[in-house]
Motif scaffolding. Structure first.
Motif, PDB file in Angstrom:
ATOM      1  N   LEU A  44      48.261  32.380  56.194  1.00 24.33           N
ATOM      2  CA  LEU A  44      47.924  31.382  57.202  1.00 24.33           C
ATOM      3  C   LEU A  44      48.190  30.004  56.613  1.00 24.33           C
ATOM      4  CD1 LEU A  44      46.529  30.544  59.917  1.00 24.33           C
ATOM      5  CD2 LEU A  44      44.363  30.625  58.665  1.00 24.33           C
ATOM      6  N   VAL A  45      48.976  29.197  57.324  1.00 19.02           N
ATOM      7  CA  VAL A  45      49.304  27.848  56.873  1.00 19.02           C
ATOM      8  C   VAL A  45      48.821  26.851  57.918  1.00 19.02           C
ATOM      9  CG1 VAL A  45      51.134  26.232  56.250  1.00 19.02           C
ATOM     10  CG2 VAL A  45      51.304  28.637  55.555  1.00 19.02           C
ATOM     11  N   LEU A  46      48.070  25.858  57.486  1.00 15.46           N
ATOM     12  CA  LEU A  46      47.594  24.784  58.350  1.00 15.46           C
ATOM     13  C   LEU A  46      48.306  23.491  57.971  1.00 15.46           C
ATOM     14  CD1 LEU A  46      43.769  25.509  58.081  1.00 15.46           C
ATOM     15  CD2 LEU A  46      45.226  26.054  60.019  1.00 15.46           C
ATOM     16  N   THR A  47      48.810  22.769  58.964  1.00 10.47           N
ATOM     17  CA  THR A  47      49.487  21.505  58.687  1.00 10.47           C
ATOM     18  C   THR A  47      49.341  20.582  59.885  1.00 10.47           C
ATOM     19  OG1 THR A  47      51.519  20.576  57.738  1.00 10.47           O
ATOM     20  CG2 THR A  47      51.779  22.139  59.562  1.00 10.47           C
ATOM     21  N   GLY A  84      43.960  37.211  54.080  1.00 13.32           N
ATOM     22  CA  GLY A  84      45.246  36.877  53.483  1.00 13.32           C
ATOM     23  C   GLY A  84      45.184  35.578  52.700  1.00 13.32           C
ATOM     24  N   LEU A  85      46.360  35.082  52.342  1.00 15.34           N
ATOM     25  CA  LEU A  85      46.458  33.817  51.612  1.00 15.34           C
ATOM     26  C   LEU A  85      46.426  32.666  52.609  1.00 15.34           C
ATOM     27  CD1 LEU A  85      46.950  32.433  48.847  1.00 15.34           C
ATOM     28  CD2 LEU A  85      49.396  32.553  49.361  1.00 15.34           C
ATOM     29  N   THR A  86      45.516  31.731  52.425  1.00 18.52           N
ATOM     30  CA  THR A  86      45.407  30.577  53.314  1.00 18.52           C
ATOM     31  C   THR A  86      45.824  29.326  52.558  1.00 18.52           C
ATOM     32  OG1 THR A  86      43.051  30.313  52.783  1.00 18.52           O
ATOM     33  CG2 THR A  86      43.604  31.608  54.724  1.00 18.52           C
ATOM     34  N   ILE A  87      46.692  28.535  53.176  1.00 16.24           N
ATOM     35  CA  ILE A  87      47.261  27.359  52.525  1.00 16.24           C
ATOM     36  C   ILE A  87      47.125  26.164  53.455  1.00 16.24           C
ATOM     37  CG2 ILE A  87      49.307  26.341  51.467  1.00 16.24           C
ATOM     38  CD1 ILE A  87      50.404  29.223  51.159  1.00 16.24           C
ATOM     39  N   CYS A  88      46.565  25.091  52.954  1.00 18.82           N
ATOM     40  CA  CYS A  88      46.532  23.830  53.691  1.00 18.82           C
ATOM     41  C   CYS A  88      47.696  22.980  53.198  1.00 18.82           C
ATOM     42  CB  CYS A  88      45.206  23.108  53.471  1.00 18.82           C
ATOM     43  SG  CYS A  88      44.983  21.705  54.584  1.00 18.82           S
ATOM     44  N   CYS A 105      40.463  26.585  52.539  1.00 19.60           N
ATOM     45  CA  CYS A 105      41.698  27.296  52.235  1.00 19.60           C
ATOM     46  C   CYS A 105      41.730  27.741  50.770  1.00 19.60           C
ATOM     47  CB  CYS A 105      42.905  26.411  52.532  1.00 19.60           C
ATOM     48  SG  CYS A 105      43.341  26.317  54.286  1.00 19.60           S
ATOM     49  N   ASP A 106      42.566  28.753  50.513  1.00 22.43           N
ATOM     50  CA  ASP A 106      42.765  29.229  49.149  1.00 22.43           C
ATOM     51  C   ASP A 106      43.542  28.216  48.322  1.00 22.43           C
ATOM     52  OD1 ASP A 106      41.567  31.790  49.625  1.00 22.43           O
ATOM     53  OD2 ASP A 106      43.411  32.409  50.631  1.00 22.43           O
ATOM     54  N   LEU A 107      44.540  27.593  48.932  1.00 19.98           N
ATOM     55  CA  LEU A 107      45.402  26.643  48.232  1.00 19.98           C
ATOM     56  C   LEU A 107      45.555  25.385  49.070  1.00 19.98           C
ATOM     57  CD1 LEU A 107      48.308  29.048  47.129  1.00 19.98           C
ATOM     58  CD2 LEU A 107      46.334  28.325  45.761  1.00 19.98           C
ATOM     59  N   ARG A 108      45.737  24.265  48.376  1.00 20.44           N
ATOM     60  CA  ARG A 108      45.965  22.980  49.021  1.00 20.44           C
ATOM     61  C   ARG A 108      47.161  22.320  48.350  1.00 20.44           C
ATOM     62  NH1 ARG A 108      41.237  24.652  49.006  1.00 20.44           N
ATOM     63  NH2 ARG A 108      41.352  24.632  46.741  1.00 20.44           N
ATOM     64  N   ILE A 109      48.201  22.035  49.124  1.00 22.54           N
ATOM     65  CA  ILE A 109      49.338  21.291  48.613  1.00 22.54           C
ATOM     66  C   ILE A 109      49.468  20.026  49.443  1.00 22.54           C
ATOM     67  CG2 ILE A 109      50.494  23.343  47.721  1.00 22.54           C
ATOM     68  CD1 ILE A 109      52.303  23.327  50.166  1.00 22.54           C
TER      69      ILE A 109
END
Length: 204
Positions: A44-47, A84-88, A105-109
């Motif tokens: 899951l990607v949030l943007t 799953g893997l969650t990424i912001c 989220c799991d990761l933040r970029i």
């Protein structure tokens, strides 16, 4: 104003760039439903659209009570529970209640010019219930107080040093998020969920 696309990788985009992607009650409800509807996605990607990820609650809506709605906790809880893997993918600055999405989220970029801040002290609101603990788990109690009590805006390079974000991306943050999700997308969903559960398991 909230767009969702993809299956194995579900991309959810906040699309109100003329208002710094500030969230109305309807948008917040739509975000909750989009994340809850993506629980079967491998990643899951949030943007956001434009130069700001989200300015948090629309100011008029916040004054009308949106700052206290349980929908914020519903949203961050749904993100945190995702197997799953969650990424912001922070295309730009994130502020206020929208920080809850990033923290869950799991990761933040983040893009190089992004700033992260949560001006609850200045505005007279309490942060959402789960946000302070998630923030402190990432950066420690003192730095959490720097953000929540001293009202500091943390630029991306400092946020990286603190552990508040995991990578600064010079190019397209969504493409960078897709790259990070490559192995998860190629694996059995149960395998990814099992690894994630082990990471979050308390040591015996």
């Amino acid at each position: 104003m909230i767009h969702a696309e993809g299956n194995a990788l579900r991309l959810i985009r906040i699309d109100r760039p003329d208002k710094a992607n500030a969230l109305t009650p309807d948008m917040l409800q739509a975000l909750c439903e989009a994340v809850e509807g993506a629980q079967d996605a491998h990643a899951l990607v949030l943007t956001g659209t434009g130069k700001v990820f989200s300015a948090g609650a629309d100011l008029d809506a916040a004054k009308a009570g949106m700052a206290r709605t349980p929908l914020w906790e519903r949203l961050s809880g749904a993100i945190a529970r995702h197997a799953g893997l969650t990424i912001c993918a922070l295309n730009g600055t994130v502020a206020g209640g929208a920080m809850g999405m990033a923290l869950a989220c799991d990761l933040r970029i983040a893009a190089p010019g992004a700033k992260l801040f949560y001006p609850v002290m200045k505005l007279g609101y309490l942060p959402q219930q789960s946000d302070p603990a998630r923030l402190a788990a990432l950066v420690g109690p003192a730095r959490a107080k720097m953000i929540l009590m001293a009202g500091q805006k943390i630029p991306a390079d400092e946020a990286l040093t603190w552990g508040l974000i995991d990578r600064i991306v010079e190019g397209d943050v969504v493409e960078a998020a897709r790259d990070l999700a490559t192995d998860v997308l190629a694996a059995d969903p149960g395998h990814a969920a099992a690894i994630k559960a082990l990471i979050h398991r308390r040591p015996v």
